[in-house]
Motif scaffolding. Sequence first.
Motif, PDB file in Angstrom:
ATOM      1  N   TYR A   1      45.268  45.951  37.720  1.00  0.00           N
ATOM      2  CA  TYR A   1      45.304  46.753  36.494  1.00  0.00           C
ATOM      3  C   TYR A   1      43.896  47.184  36.085  1.00  0.00           C
ATOM      4  CZ  TYR A   1      45.899  47.928  31.569  1.00  0.00           C
ATOM      5  OH  TYR A   1      45.872  48.557  30.349  1.00  0.00           O
ATOM      6  N   HIS A   2      42.961  46.239  36.027  1.00  0.00           N
ATOM      7  CA  HIS A   2      41.611  46.569  35.577  1.00  0.00           C
ATOM      8  C   HIS A   2      40.838  47.368  36.626  1.00  0.00           C
ATOM      9  CE1 HIS A   2      41.516  44.652  31.670  1.00  0.00           C
ATOM     10  NE2 HIS A   2      42.251  43.688  32.186  1.00  0.00           N
ATOM     11  N   ALA A   3      41.072  47.083  37.902  1.00  0.00           N
ATOM     12  CA  ALA A   3      40.470  47.927  38.941  1.00  0.00           C
ATOM     13  C   ALA A   3      41.014  49.341  38.840  1.00  0.00           C
ATOM     14  CB  ALA A   3      40.750  47.344  40.322  1.00  0.00           C
ATOM     15  N   GLY A   4      42.301  49.463  38.484  1.00  0.00           N
ATOM     16  CA  GLY A   4      42.883  50.790  38.299  1.00  0.00           C
ATOM     17  C   GLY A   4      42.221  51.552  37.175  1.00  0.00           C
TER      18      GLY A   4
ATOM     19  N   HIS B   1      40.307  39.093  24.468  1.00  0.00           N
ATOM     20  CA  HIS B   1      39.398  39.961  25.215  1.00  0.00           C
ATOM     21  C   HIS B   1      40.232  40.904  26.075  1.00  0.00           C
ATOM     22  CE1 HIS B   1      36.351  41.247  28.123  1.00  0.00           C
ATOM     23  NE2 HIS B   1      35.425  40.805  27.283  1.00  0.00           N
ATOM     24  N   GLU B   2      39.743  42.102  26.289  1.00  0.00           N
ATOM     25  CA  GLU B   2      40.518  43.092  27.054  1.00  0.00           C
ATOM     26  C   GLU B   2      40.839  42.622  28.464  1.00  0.00           C
ATOM     27  OE1 GLU B   2      38.290  46.681  28.024  1.00  0.00           O
ATOM     28  OE2 GLU B   2      36.421  45.613  27.640  1.00  0.00           O
ATOM     29  N   TYR B   3      40.010  41.741  29.059  1.00  0.00           N
ATOM     30  CA  TYR B   3      40.287  41.257  30.410  1.00  0.00           C
ATOM     31  C   TYR B   3      41.513  40.351  30.442  1.00  0.00           C
ATOM     32  CZ  TYR B   3      35.466  42.747  31.530  1.00  0.00           C
ATOM     33  OH  TYR B   3      34.307  43.461  31.704  1.00  0.00           O
TER      34      TYR B   3
ATOM     35  N   PRO C   1      33.344  40.362  34.681  1.00  0.00           N
ATOM     36  CA  PRO C   1      34.083  41.289  35.549  1.00  0.00           C
ATOM     37  C   PRO C   1      33.719  41.240  37.034  1.00  0.00           C
ATOM     38  CG  PRO C   1      32.282  42.468  34.509  1.00  0.00           C
ATOM     39  CD  PRO C   1      32.225  41.043  33.992  1.00  0.00           C
ATOM     40  N   ALA C   2      33.187  40.119  37.540  1.00  0.00           N
ATOM     41  CA  ALA C   2      32.762  40.064  38.941  1.00  0.00           C
ATOM     42  C   ALA C   2      33.872  40.483  39.895  1.00  0.00           C
ATOM     43  CB  ALA C   2      32.274  38.653  39.282  1.00  0.00           C
ATOM     44  N   ALA C   3      35.084  39.950  39.703  1.00  0.00           N
ATOM     45  CA  ALA C   3      36.191  40.292  40.609  1.00  0.00           C
ATOM     46  C   ALA C   3      36.538  41.770  40.516  1.00  0.00           C
ATOM     47  CB  ALA C   3      37.415  39.430  40.297  1.00  0.00           C
ATOM     48  N   TYR C   4      36.483  42.346  39.313  1.00  0.00           N
ATOM     49  CA  TYR C   4      36.764  43.781  39.160  1.00  0.00           C
ATOM     50  C   TYR C   4      35.700  44.613  39.889  1.00  0.00           C
ATOM     51  CZ  TYR C   4      39.400  41.943  35.093  1.00  0.00           C
ATOM     52  OH  TYR C   4      40.228  41.247  34.258  1.00  0.00           O
TER      53      TYR C   4
ATOM     54  N   ASN D   1      47.193  58.357  49.812  1.00  0.00           N
ATOM     55  CA  ASN D   1      48.410  57.720  49.305  1.00  0.00           C
ATOM     56  C   ASN D   1      48.185  56.212  49.206  1.00  0.00           C
ATOM     57  OD1 ASN D   1      51.049  57.556  48.380  1.00  0.00           O
ATOM     58  ND2 ASN D   1      51.943  57.544  50.433  1.00  0.00           N
ATOM     59  N   CYS D   2      47.348  55.807  48.249  1.00  0.00           N
ATOM     60  CA  CYS D   2      46.958  54.414  48.089  1.00  0.00           C
ATOM     61  C   CYS D   2      47.543  53.821  46.808  1.00  0.00           C
ATOM     62  CB  CYS D   2      45.434  54.273  48.037  1.00  0.00           C
ATOM     63  SG  CYS D   2      44.576  54.779  49.551  1.00  0.00           S
ATOM     64  N   PHE D   3      47.812  52.527  46.851  1.00  0.00           N
ATOM     65  CA  PHE D   3      48.337  51.788  45.705  1.00  0.00           C
ATOM     66  C   PHE D   3      47.532  50.510  45.544  1.00  0.00           C
ATOM     67  CE2 PHE D   3      51.648  54.425  47.379  1.00  0.00           C
ATOM     68  CZ  PHE D   3      52.331  54.896  46.277  1.00  0.00           C
ATOM     69  N   LEU D   4      47.213  50.163  44.311  1.00  0.00           N
ATOM     70  CA  LEU D   4      46.557  48.897  44.016  1.00  0.00           C
ATOM     71  C   LEU D   4      47.644  47.893  43.638  1.00  0.00           C
ATOM     72  CD1 LEU D   4      43.489  50.066  41.873  1.00  0.00           C
ATOM     73  CD2 LEU D   4      43.763  50.021  44.376  1.00  0.00           C
TER      74      LEU D   4
END
Length: 328
Positions: A173-176, A240-242, A130-133, A159-162
């Motif tokens: 998605y995973h950062a969210g 894998h979930e990633y 998960p380094a990038a996450y 008011n932010c969006f990923l």
Amino acid sequence: MASAGKKIERPVMDNPFLNIKVNPDGSVKRDPETRNPANPDPNVAGAVLSKDLPLDANKKTWLRLYIPRQVEIPSSSSKLPVIIYYHGGGFVFCNADSAVYDVFCKGLVEKVGVMVISLDYRLAPEHRLPAAYEDAMDGLYWIKSVKDEWLSQYADLSNCFLCGTSAGGNLAYHAGLMAAAAAMKLRPVKINGLILHHPYFSGTKRTESEENLKNDPLLPLYSIDQMFDLSLPEGADHDHEYCNPLVNGGSKNIDLMKAMGWRVLVTGCFDDPLMDAGLECAKMLEGKGMQTVKFFSDGYHGMEVFDASMSGPLYDFIKDFVQCRSNE
């Protein structure tokens, strides 16, 4: 969702996904690519200003900030929505200053009317997920705490969006999911939604679009598999979930997103082997009660990034999505 029509031709371009060369030490050979410098000087031509700022010196991560050139210093009630953007490249290739992603981010600023913060995250296989996450979370905490004049003057942090393209859509998605669990700690940064542009998901069971487009000239099935093999934790399979967001019925953190009123936009193209995986993710989110919007049209994977002339309808749709959230 738009209906399928005539086939849209892909532009001729260098394609790192077709011939991935792994070095003896486990790293990947990356050919030089066109990279655009930042443009922070208001006296230099261009509709958008940008500048680079360090994130973590030890990890060699950094951020590129974009604002409209003509923006006036707004009042607190009229600051710009913020899109935190994650570039594509299968987690293996590309950077925040890669020319195609730099141009795409400038388009978001100019056509959608937002401030963009683009993350240059660590790449696999040198730094597997998960380094990038984790880098994405570092970026969100940086936005929360940094005292940068562009952020303080122009950014509406409530008011932010990923948003991300391909692997960047997976990252968003995973950062969210991670940010939803840390929402209280991230204040005053408030995320209102996810924009998953041609998200990079797959699984051990082949989708119809993967089978039908397994020899796609841009993103063939073997390269989808190989980049996940290089980026997933050692020994992980493609359920894998990633890689597969449908594992175990989806993350429990989706309930947190729903409770906070997040919305999700999933986009794709009909001539993309990843199309069905994106649709299945959207269907899963809808089944969990998430407010989910889909925008699928003719074209190929990453079309709006690789051919800026095709990006207008997508920018319009993203603008409507962001403004809908802003006006609620």
